[in-house]
Write a protein that holds these residues in place. Structure first.
Motif, PDB file in Angstrom:
ATOM      1  N   GLY A 138       0.825  -1.204   0.000  1.00 17.44           N
ATOM      2  CA  GLY A 138       0.000   0.000   0.000  1.00 17.44           C
ATOM      3  C   GLY A 138       0.855   1.249   0.000  1.00 17.44           C
ATOM      4  N   ILE A 139       0.278   2.345  -0.478  1.00 18.27           N
ATOM      5  CA  ILE A 139       0.992   3.615  -0.534  1.00 18.27           C
ATOM      6  C   ILE A 139       1.448   4.018   0.872  1.00 18.27           C
ATOM      7  N   ALA A 140       2.713   4.394   1.003  1.00 13.59           N
ATOM      8  CA  ALA A 140       3.225   4.872   2.284  1.00 13.59           C
ATOM      9  C   ALA A 140       3.246   6.391   2.329  1.00 13.59           C
ATOM     10  N   HIS A 141       3.657   7.007   1.227  1.00 15.20           N
ATOM     11  CA  HIS A 141       3.785   8.457   1.166  1.00 15.20           C
ATOM     12  C   HIS A 141       3.125   8.929  -0.109  1.00 15.20           C
ATOM     13  N   THR A 199       5.613  18.380   2.784  1.00 12.17           N
ATOM     14  CA  THR A 199       5.966  17.126   2.118  1.00 12.17           C
ATOM     15  C   THR A 199       5.283  15.929   2.759  1.00 12.17           C
ATOM     16  N   PHE A 200       5.168  15.947   4.084  1.00 12.01           N
ATOM     17  CA  PHE A 200       4.639  14.773   4.774  1.00 12.01           C
ATOM     18  C   PHE A 200       3.187  14.960   5.222  1.00 12.01           C
ATOM     19  N   ARG A 201       2.412  15.677   4.418  1.00  8.40           N
ATOM     20  CA  ARG A 201       0.992  15.811   4.725  1.00  8.40           C
ATOM     21  C   ARG A 201       0.216  14.591   4.269  1.00  8.40           C
ATOM     22  N   GLY A 202       0.873  13.656   3.599  1.00  8.95           N
ATOM     23  CA  GLY A 202       0.193  12.461   3.108  1.00  8.95           C
ATOM     24  C   GLY A 202       0.745  11.194   3.710  1.00  8.95           C
ATOM     25  N   LYS A 250      -6.508   7.435   2.328  1.00  8.47           N
ATOM     26  CA  LYS A 250      -6.976   8.771   2.697  1.00  8.47           C
ATOM     27  C   LYS A 250      -8.480   8.889   2.498  1.00  8.47           C
ATOM     28  N   GLY A 251      -8.974   8.364   1.407  1.00  8.56           N
ATOM     29  CA  GLY A 251     -10.417   8.413   1.158  1.00  8.56           C
ATOM     30  C   GLY A 251     -11.207   7.678   2.216  1.00  8.56           C
ATOM     31  N   ALA A 252     -10.693   6.523   2.657  1.00  6.99           N
ATOM     32  CA  ALA A 252     -11.388   5.755   3.683  1.00  6.99           C
ATOM     33  C   ALA A 252     -11.395   6.490   5.014  1.00  6.99           C
ATOM     34  N   PHE A 253     -10.282   7.156   5.330  1.00  3.13           N
ATOM     35  CA  PHE A 253     -10.260   7.943   6.564  1.00  3.13           C
ATOM     36  C   PHE A 253     -11.260   9.093   6.497  1.00  3.13           C
TER      37      PHE A 253
END
Length: 431
Positions: free
Chosen positions: A77-80, A301-304, A89-92
């Motif tokens: 799964g996507i980490a960053h 940068t780390f907002r995701g 993100k959509g599920a959250f």
């Protein structure tokens, strides 16, 4: 843990920056954690009444969050993801909308900032200034909003402010509720100054506050005062920012600390326990009409941090979809209140502070509070102090701590209090 780390604990003093803090008073080398317990390298266990300074409201290594995170990682799964659309993100966002925002009739947009609470505060103040075209922000005595320069300007603590090495501007400090005692209405004081063209306060872009001042001594504002401040902000064209970074995510007994107070903030800042698992994550909630940042006008940068989205979703769905969880918080808050009342009764002029699962005892001096916490640590309890003089013994146990573990922790705290007070009496008698 690597063998050489257990054999050479001085590596921390030799190589880690002098800015280290908690470890100075609690030097154990911690290796494992589960629920409300920490285990160190020598096998000793500690009850955790600190919970990552309220970053671990659901305890250490919640099994459901851990399982979801491991599945995500194992599945590549996507980490960053910066601010790219991701399934995590959509599920959250869907879970947060369904279980948090919608039941509370909140229409706020969600903006993911950098990973710390200070990042969220910086974004909130910057947005308020952009919206209003004003620069002044009103903050309060004993408030703590972070230590990056913009957030630090709103922070009251002189020690932290002194670390800036430069003038901190753009903030007017006003007295918090109860700062001058119960007989002085500090909201009226603020309103009088703002209504006076010669009051000396520039028109504010925002008023920022914590409903319970976590680092400032667990000062809890009265709901009437919060409502009055909200009305003052509205009347003077300022945005109301509630900093719920430490007091939110259930710490005060409801998901947001301001619930049931009759206010709807223009902006809410969240961090610490929003990821549920202690992973870095921060965000700003903003009313739709104020969602005016252009694309990437404020970014990070780390907002995701997708790993945090995974665990945050589980935290929301597991704990906040069931009303029984919040009901249980009320019962635990009562247990904490009773236990701290017993502690306060042993100490002359001690006062209970805070509310919900964010309570403590003002013992009157930082030396006494520090000695109590140090003795409790020696007996297996991790607990810290708060306040302008570190005079408040502060309980931030995970919200999920079983009642029997809470009671055991308070047994340690009570014994530590008795021992420290007895030592003081012996020292006085020996003089």
């Amino acid at each position: 843990m690597p063998k050489d780390m257990t054999e050479t604990p001085d590596i921390y003093a030799r190589r880690e920056s002098a800015a280290r803090s908690y470890c100075r008073g609690m030097p154990a080398i911690f290796t494992r954690a589960s629920g409300a317990q920490l285990t160190c390298a020598d096998g000793e266990t500690y009850i955790d009444f600190l919970a990552g300074c309220s970053s671990l409201n659901y305890g250490h290594n919640d099994p459901d969050m851990k399982s979801a995170l491991l599945d995500h990682i194992a599945g590549d799964g996507i980490a960053h993801g910066l601010d790219l659309h991701t399934d995590a993100k959509g599920a959250f966002l869907a879970a947060f909308e369904r279980h948090i925002l919608a039941p509370r009739d909140m229409d706020h947009r969600v903006m993911f900032t950098g990973p710390t609470g200070a990042n969220a505060v910086e974004a909130a103040m910057k947005l308020a200034r952009k919206i209003t075209g004003r620069s002044n922000v009103i903050a309060f005595t004993n408030g703590f909003h972070g230590v990056t320069n913009g957030a630090l300007a709103a922070t009251g603590n002189g020690y932290h402010r002194g670390g800036a090495g430069m003038a901190l501007q753009g903030v007017t400090r006003m007295p918090y509720d109860g700062y001058f005692g119960a007989d002085t209405d500090t909201a009226e004081h603020l309103e009088t100054l703002l209504n006076d063209a010669s009051g000396g306060i520039d028109a504010p872009a925002a008023i920022i506050l914590e409903t319970v001042q976590g680092e400032g001594g667990l000062n809890a504002a009265r709901p009437d005062w919060i409502r009055r401040i909200a009305a003052i902000a509205r009347d003077h064209g300022a945005l109301l920012i509630i900093d719920d970074i430490q007091a939110g995510c259930g710490r005060c007994g409801t998901f947001f600390s301001f619930e049931q107070m009759g206010v709807t903030p223009d902006i809410v800042t969240l961090a610490k326990s929003i990821s549920g698992f202690g992973l870095p994550m921060a965000m700003m909630l903003v009313r739709p009409e104020h969602d005016v940042f252009g694309p990437a006008e404020h970014n990070g940068t780390f907002r995701g941090n997708t790993h945090a989205f995974v665990t945050a979703r589980v935290a929301i769905e597991k704990f906040w979809s069931d009303p029984a969880f919040q009901q249980g918080l009320s019962q635990k808050a009562g247990l904490i209140h009773d236990a701290l009342s017993d502690m306060a009764a042993r100490i002359p002029d001690a006062r209970l502070k805070g509310r919900g699962l964010m309570q403590g005892v003002d013992v009157g001096s930082g030396a006494l509070a520090g000695a109590i916490c140090a003795r409790a640590y020696e007996a297996g309890l991790v607990i810290e102090t708060s306040g302008n003089e570190d005079q408040v013994v502060k309980v931030l146990a995970p919200l999920t701590t079983p009642p029997e573990t809470l009671r055991k922790g308070f047994e340690i705290l009570h014994a530590a209090t008795r021992d420290v007070l007895a030592d003081q009496q012996h020292a006085i008698a020996a003089e």
